[in-house]
Design a protein around this motif. Sequence first.
Motif, PDB file in Angstrom:
ATOM      1  N   CYS A  83       0.887  -1.127  -0.025  1.00 21.71           N
ATOM      2  CA  CYS A  83       0.018   0.146   0.019  1.00 21.71           C
ATOM      3  C   CYS A  83       1.003   1.226   0.048  1.00 21.71           C
ATOM      4  O   CYS A  83       1.832   1.231   0.772  1.00 21.71           O
ATOM      5  CB  CYS A  83      -0.940  -0.112   1.092  1.00 21.71           C
ATOM      6  SG  CYS A  83      -1.815   1.528   1.269  1.00 21.71           S
ATOM      7  N   GLY A 112      -0.545   4.220   0.337  1.00 18.82           N
ATOM      8  CA  GLY A 112      -1.247   5.148   1.124  1.00 18.82           C
ATOM      9  C   GLY A 112      -2.220   5.842   0.544  1.00 18.82           C
ATOM     10  O   GLY A 112      -2.043   6.411  -0.489  1.00 18.82           O
ATOM     11  N   PHE A 167      -6.748   7.337   6.652  1.00 19.20           N
ATOM     12  CA  PHE A 167      -5.435   7.106   7.793  1.00 19.20           C
ATOM     13  C   PHE A 167      -5.729   6.158   8.835  1.00 19.20           C
ATOM     14  O   PHE A 167      -5.064   5.594   9.384  1.00 19.20           O
ATOM     15  CB  PHE A 167      -5.035   8.451   8.379  1.00 19.20           C
ATOM     16  CG  PHE A 167      -4.228   9.401   7.503  1.00 19.20           C
ATOM     17  CD1 PHE A 167      -3.044   9.228   6.850  1.00 19.20           C
ATOM     18  CD2 PHE A 167      -5.017  10.372   6.997  1.00 19.20           C
ATOM     19  CE1 PHE A 167      -2.773  10.014   6.071  1.00 19.20           C
ATOM     20  CE2 PHE A 167      -4.509  11.117   5.940  1.00 19.20           C
ATOM     21  CZ  PHE A 167      -3.287  11.106   5.558  1.00 19.20           C
ATOM     22  N   CYS A 187      -7.083   3.097   8.144  1.00 20.25           N
ATOM     23  CA  CYS A 187      -6.954   1.811   7.579  1.00 20.25           C
ATOM     24  C   CYS A 187      -5.802   1.265   8.184  1.00 20.25           C
ATOM     25  O   CYS A 187      -4.705   1.739   8.430  1.00 20.25           O
ATOM     26  CB  CYS A 187      -6.818   1.838   6.159  1.00 20.25           C
ATOM     27  SG  CYS A 187      -6.401   0.405   5.256  1.00 20.25           S
ATOM     28  N   HIS A 203      -2.466   1.168   5.895  1.00 18.51           N
ATOM     29  CA  HIS A 203      -1.753   2.518   5.767  1.00 18.51           C
ATOM     30  C   HIS A 203      -0.452   2.576   6.363  1.00 18.51           C
ATOM     31  O   HIS A 203      -0.270   2.022   7.293  1.00 18.51           O
ATOM     32  CB  HIS A 203      -2.873   3.489   6.244  1.00 18.51           C
ATOM     33  CG  HIS A 203      -2.230   4.984   5.766  1.00 18.51           C
ATOM     34  ND1 HIS A 203      -1.425   5.787   6.334  1.00 18.51           N
ATOM     35  CD2 HIS A 203      -2.974   5.770   4.755  1.00 18.51           C
ATOM     36  CE1 HIS A 203      -1.249   6.936   5.535  1.00 18.51           C
ATOM     37  NE2 HIS A 203      -1.871   6.887   4.588  1.00 18.51           N
TER      38      HIS A 203
END
Length: 52
Positions: free
Chosen positions: A37, A39, A43, A45, A48
Amino acid sequence: MTGIIILVVLAAGYGCFYYLNHKTPVPKGCENLKQACQGCKDFSCGNHPSQN
Protein backbone atom coordinates in the motif's frame (compact mmCIF):
# COMPACT_ATOMS: atom_id res chain seq x y z
CA MET A 1 -31.05 -16.47 37.70
CA THR A 2 -30.98 -18.59 34.53
CA GLY A 3 -30.13 -15.54 32.45
CA ILE A 4 -27.13 -14.74 34.61
CA ILE A 5 -25.85 -18.31 34.35
CA ILE A 6 -26.21 -18.23 30.55
CA LEU A 7 -24.29 -14.95 30.36
CA VAL A 8 -21.51 -16.28 32.59
CA VAL A 9 -21.20 -19.44 30.45
CA LEU A 10 -21.11 -17.39 27.24
CA ALA A 11 -18.50 -15.00 28.66
CA ALA A 12 -16.34 -17.88 29.90
CA GLY A 13 -16.59 -19.62 26.52
CA TYR A 14 -15.66 -16.40 24.73
CA GLY A 15 -12.67 -15.92 27.01
CA CYS A 16 -11.45 -19.49 26.48
CA PHE A 17 -11.76 -19.32 22.71
CA TYR A 18 -10.09 -15.89 22.61
CA TYR A 19 -7.15 -17.24 24.61
CA LEU A 20 -6.84 -20.39 22.50
CA ASN A 21 -7.04 -18.39 19.26
CA HIS A 22 -4.13 -16.15 20.28
CA LYS A 23 -2.15 -19.16 21.50
CA THR A 24 -2.42 -20.89 18.10
CA PRO A 25 0.67 -20.35 15.91
CA VAL A 26 0.29 -18.63 12.55
CA PRO A 27 0.39 -21.11 9.62
CA LYS A 28 3.39 -21.06 7.28
CA GLY A 29 2.91 -18.62 4.42
CA CYS A 30 0.48 -16.46 6.39
CA GLU A 31 2.97 -14.52 8.49
CA ASN A 32 2.68 -11.24 6.58
CA LEU A 33 -0.55 -10.88 4.62
CA LYS A 34 -0.54 -7.09 4.35
CA GLN A 35 -1.08 -5.77 0.86
CA ALA A 36 1.47 -3.43 -0.66
CA CYS A 37 0.00 0.00 0.00
CA GLN A 38 1.32 3.42 -0.94
CA GLY A 39 -1.27 5.15 1.20
CA CYS A 40 -4.52 6.92 0.53
CA LYS A 41 -6.54 9.45 2.50
CA ASP A 42 -7.94 6.80 4.87
CA PHE A 43 -5.46 7.10 7.74
CA SER A 44 -7.46 4.71 9.97
CA CYS A 45 -6.93 1.78 7.58
CA GLY A 46 -4.73 -1.00 8.97
CA ASN A 47 -2.74 -1.18 5.72
CA HIS A 48 -1.84 2.51 5.66
CA PRO A 49 1.93 3.08 6.02
CA SER A 50 1.33 5.38 9.00
CA GLN A 51 0.02 2.37 10.98
CA ASN A 52 3.44 0.65 10.95
